[in-house]
Scaffold this active site. Structure first.
Site, PDB file in Angstrom:
ATOM      1  N   ASP A 166       0.843  -1.204   0.000  1.00  0.00           N
ATOM      2  CA  ASP A 166       0.000   0.000   0.000  1.00  0.00           C
ATOM      3  C   ASP A 166       0.872   1.246   0.000  1.00  0.00           C
ATOM      4  OD1 ASP A 166      -1.916  -1.837   0.703  1.00  0.00           O
ATOM      5  OD2 ASP A 166      -2.034  -1.144   2.793  1.00  0.00           O
TER       6      ASP A 166
HETATM    7  N1  URA Z   1      -1.231  -5.835   4.025  1.00  0.00           N
HETATM    8  C1  URA Z   1      -1.657  -4.571   3.991  1.00  0.00           C
HETATM    9  O1  URA Z   1      -2.673  -4.227   4.584  1.00  0.00           O
HETATM   10  N2  URA Z   1      -0.944  -3.682   3.272  1.00  0.00           N
HETATM   11  C2  URA Z   1       0.177  -3.998   2.604  1.00  0.00           C
HETATM   12  O2  URA Z   1       0.799  -3.142   1.972  1.00  0.00           O
HETATM   13  C3  URA Z   1       0.602  -5.332   2.654  1.00  0.00           C
HETATM   14  C4  URA Z   1      -0.127  -6.231   3.374  1.00  0.00           C
END
Ligand code: URA
Length: 246
Positions: A114
């Site tokens: 993310d």
């Molecule tokens: N889980 C999440 O919520 N975000 C990420 O970037 C990776 C795993």
């Protein structure tokens, strides 16, 4: 050179590495900017082996040639850059040198983090390697360190390791995910699958909120402490293999 080493015209190789168009790289070579064993190589229309041994003999403007196709990188992804063209904001690719962004085949992120997540992001131009790492069949463990908004309520480790937790809008329960607890708001969670926003949604499912999320490792490959946010480096064969194990 082994009988199996593939070959490519040198001007094509330089173009594929992003140095310029076929015509531009020919002119650059004529100006003596490309050297083989320290000697200018002014004519580059012949085929050369695509081998590390050969590439190490070449320099461009006095610098080692960029890595040959088949490169795998690890990047320390900072918060605020995105892996997806769909999201607003700078892309992780903007952290690579300009020339590397003109490579063919292109370098892609192996999976996604993310925008608000930092940590280990691998990148490659090797489609077969990429698919091995992200394959849902391989269950490669990925370890995330998370800071939580509220102290744990107590049953999270059991819920996450149960193999029965169902995320909202999904039809299949999550695979068991071990939780390590360092303090009531500081934990590490290891996933062997990669559902959308999985860590954040898992903590939301137990009434909490992730405030900081950082990926520490993929398989047996751990982000080194001396790789600063925004920096990357090329992986060697042992590290490439380590990411697939673990
Ligand atoms: N889980 C999440 O919520 N975000 C990420 O970037 C990776 C795993």
């Amino acid at each position: 050179m082994s009988a199996k080493t593939p070959t490519l015209r040198l001007d094509r190789l330089l173009t594929n590495l992003g140095y310029g168009s076929r015509r531009e790289v020919q002119i650059m070579a004529r100006h003596g900017r490309l050297k083989l064993d320290g000697e200018p190589l002014r004519v580059i229309d012949h085929r050369v082996p695509l081998s590390q041994d050969f590439a190490e003999r070449l320099t461009f403007d006095g610098e080692p040639l960029d890595p040959l196709p088949g490169v795998v990188l690890m990047l320390h992804k900072p918060v605020g850059v995105t892996c997806s063209h769909k999201d607003l904001g700078p892309l992780v690719y903007s952290l690579l040198p300009d020339r590397w962004r003109r490579r063919e085949p292109a370098i892609s992120a192996i999976g996604r983090l993310d925008k608000d997540t930092s940590g280990l992001l691998m990148m490659t131009d090797d489609g077969a390697y990429l698919h091995k790492i992200i394959s849902p069949k391989r269950h490669i463990p990925k370890r995330y360190r998370a800071m939580l908004d509220r102290p744990l309520r107590g049953d999270e480790a059991q819920v996450f390791s149960s193999g029965t937790l169902m995320l909202e809008g999904e039809e299949k329960p999550l695979l068991p995910a071990p939780l390590e607890i360092f303090s009531p708001q500081d934990v590490a969670l290891t996933l062997t699958e990669g559902r959308y926003h999985q860590v954040r949604r898992m903590f939301a499912a137990v009434g909490n909120h992730v405030t900081v999320l950082h990926r520490e490792s993929v398989g047996g490959l751990t982000l080194p402490a001396d790789l600063e946010p925004g920096d990357f480096r090329v992986l060697g064969n042992e590290e490439k293999a380590a990411a697939m194990g673990g």
